[in-house]
Design an enzyme around this catalytic site. Structure first.
Site, mmCIF file in Angstrom:
data_model
loop_
_atom_site.group_PDB
_atom_site.id
_atom_site.type_symbol
_atom_site.label_atom_id
_atom_site.label_comp_id
_atom_site.label_asym_id
_atom_site.label_seq_id
_atom_site.Cartn_x
_atom_site.Cartn_y
_atom_site.Cartn_z
ATOM 1 N N GLY A 180 0.826 -1.194 0.000
ATOM 2 C CA GLY A 180 0.000 0.000 0.000
ATOM 3 C C GLY A 180 0.860 1.243 0.000
ATOM 4 O O GLY A 180 2.026 1.211 0.418
ATOM 5 N N GLN A 227 2.597 9.977 1.337
ATOM 6 C CA GLN A 227 3.921 9.366 1.449
ATOM 7 C C GLN A 227 4.856 9.770 0.316
ATOM 8 O O GLN A 227 6.065 9.551 0.413
ATOM 9 C CB GLN A 227 3.812 7.843 1.494
ATOM 10 N N CYS A 258 6.060 -0.104 7.489
ATOM 11 C CA CYS A 258 5.668 1.024 6.638
ATOM 12 C C CYS A 258 6.840 1.442 5.760
ATOM 13 O O CYS A 258 7.983 1.504 6.224
ATOM 14 C CB CYS A 258 5.231 2.194 7.523
ATOM 15 N N LEU A 259 6.529 1.752 4.500
ATOM 16 C CA LEU A 259 7.578 2.209 3.587
ATOM 17 C C LEU A 259 8.180 3.533 4.037
ATOM 18 O O LEU A 259 9.312 3.843 3.687
ATOM 19 C CB LEU A 259 7.000 2.347 2.168
ATOM 20 N N HIS A 303 -4.317 1.345 7.843
ATOM 21 C CA HIS A 303 -2.937 1.840 7.862
ATOM 22 C C HIS A 303 -2.758 2.940 6.814
ATOM 23 O O HIS A 303 -2.242 4.020 7.114
ATOM 24 C CB HIS A 303 -1.975 0.674 7.603
ATOM 25 N N GLU A 304 -3.170 2.665 5.575
ATOM 26 C CA GLU A 304 -2.973 3.651 4.500
ATOM 27 C C GLU A 304 -3.794 4.916 4.727
ATOM 28 O O GLU A 304 -3.319 6.020 4.498
ATOM 29 C CB GLU A 304 -3.305 3.041 3.138
ATOM 30 N N HIS A 323 -2.456 7.541 7.025
ATOM 31 C CA HIS A 323 -1.516 8.480 6.398
ATOM 32 C C HIS A 323 -2.234 9.740 5.911
ATOM 33 O O HIS A 323 -1.680 10.831 5.957
ATOM 34 C CB HIS A 323 -0.810 7.829 5.196
#
Length: 179
Positions: free
Chosen positions: A47, A52, A105-106, A147-148, A151
């Site tokens: 994701g 991000q 997380c990225l 989660h996404e 953000h």
């Protein structure tokens, strides 16, 4: 393929609140969505939210299935991908039942932590044509969506961890990714 830089915590842009997307989508927004997909698959991740990559719009992309596939010798998955685009997402219900999953997380590379979230959610969102959808999700997909979409309101998974653990992670990120 156009890859975008993924912002790394504690970059202040990760805390920005995303704005709603207007329809019809501009060519710039369509390109941003394609870039997000390319960047997510390249990372690799399941994701990616627009915030991000420094774009404060209510857009996220996910593919919670592609990493389960076998991969070729060059690392590319065998079979089809199942990219989903979420525009102006909004949870209309969350279950009282909670589940704990290990998240990463990225934007917080190589850091993982157990996070408790509602086990099931109901989501309303728009697709790329502006059509509105509503659907229930559970399991890993529910976790990934929560989660996404965190953000998009300036929240990271580490915000669910203890203050001490968050401070240690922030210190580690500052040291590893000096700006």
């Amino acid at each position: 393929m156009s890859l975008r830089e993924i912002l790394i915590h504690p970059d202040d842009r990760l805390r920005e609140i995303a704005k709603p997307v207007a329809f019809p989508l501009s060519d710039e927004v369509k390109q941003t969505i394609q870039d997000m997909a390319d960047t997510m698959y390249d990372a690799p991740g399941v994701g990616l939210a627009a915030t991000q990559i420094g774009v404060a719009l209510q857009i996220a992309v996910t593919d919670t299935e592609w990493r389960k596939e076998e991969v070729r010798h060059d690392g590319e998955p065998i079979g089809s991908r199942n990219l989903k685009v979420w525009i102006n997402p909004e949870f209309t219900w969350k279950s009282d039942e909670m589940e704990t999953w290990e998240e990463g997380c990225l934007s917080v590379p190589e850091v993982y932590g157990d996070v408790s979230r509602p086990a099931a959610v109901r989501l309303r969102w728009q697709d790329m044509e502006g059509d509105t959808h509503e659907k229930d999700f559970d399991g890993f997909e529910a976790v990934a969506l929560q989660h996404e979409f965190d953000h998009l309101i300036g929240k990271l998974f580490i915000d669910y961890l203890s203050p001490l653990k968050r401070a240690m992670i922030t210190k580690k990120m500052k040291k590893l990714y000096k700006s």
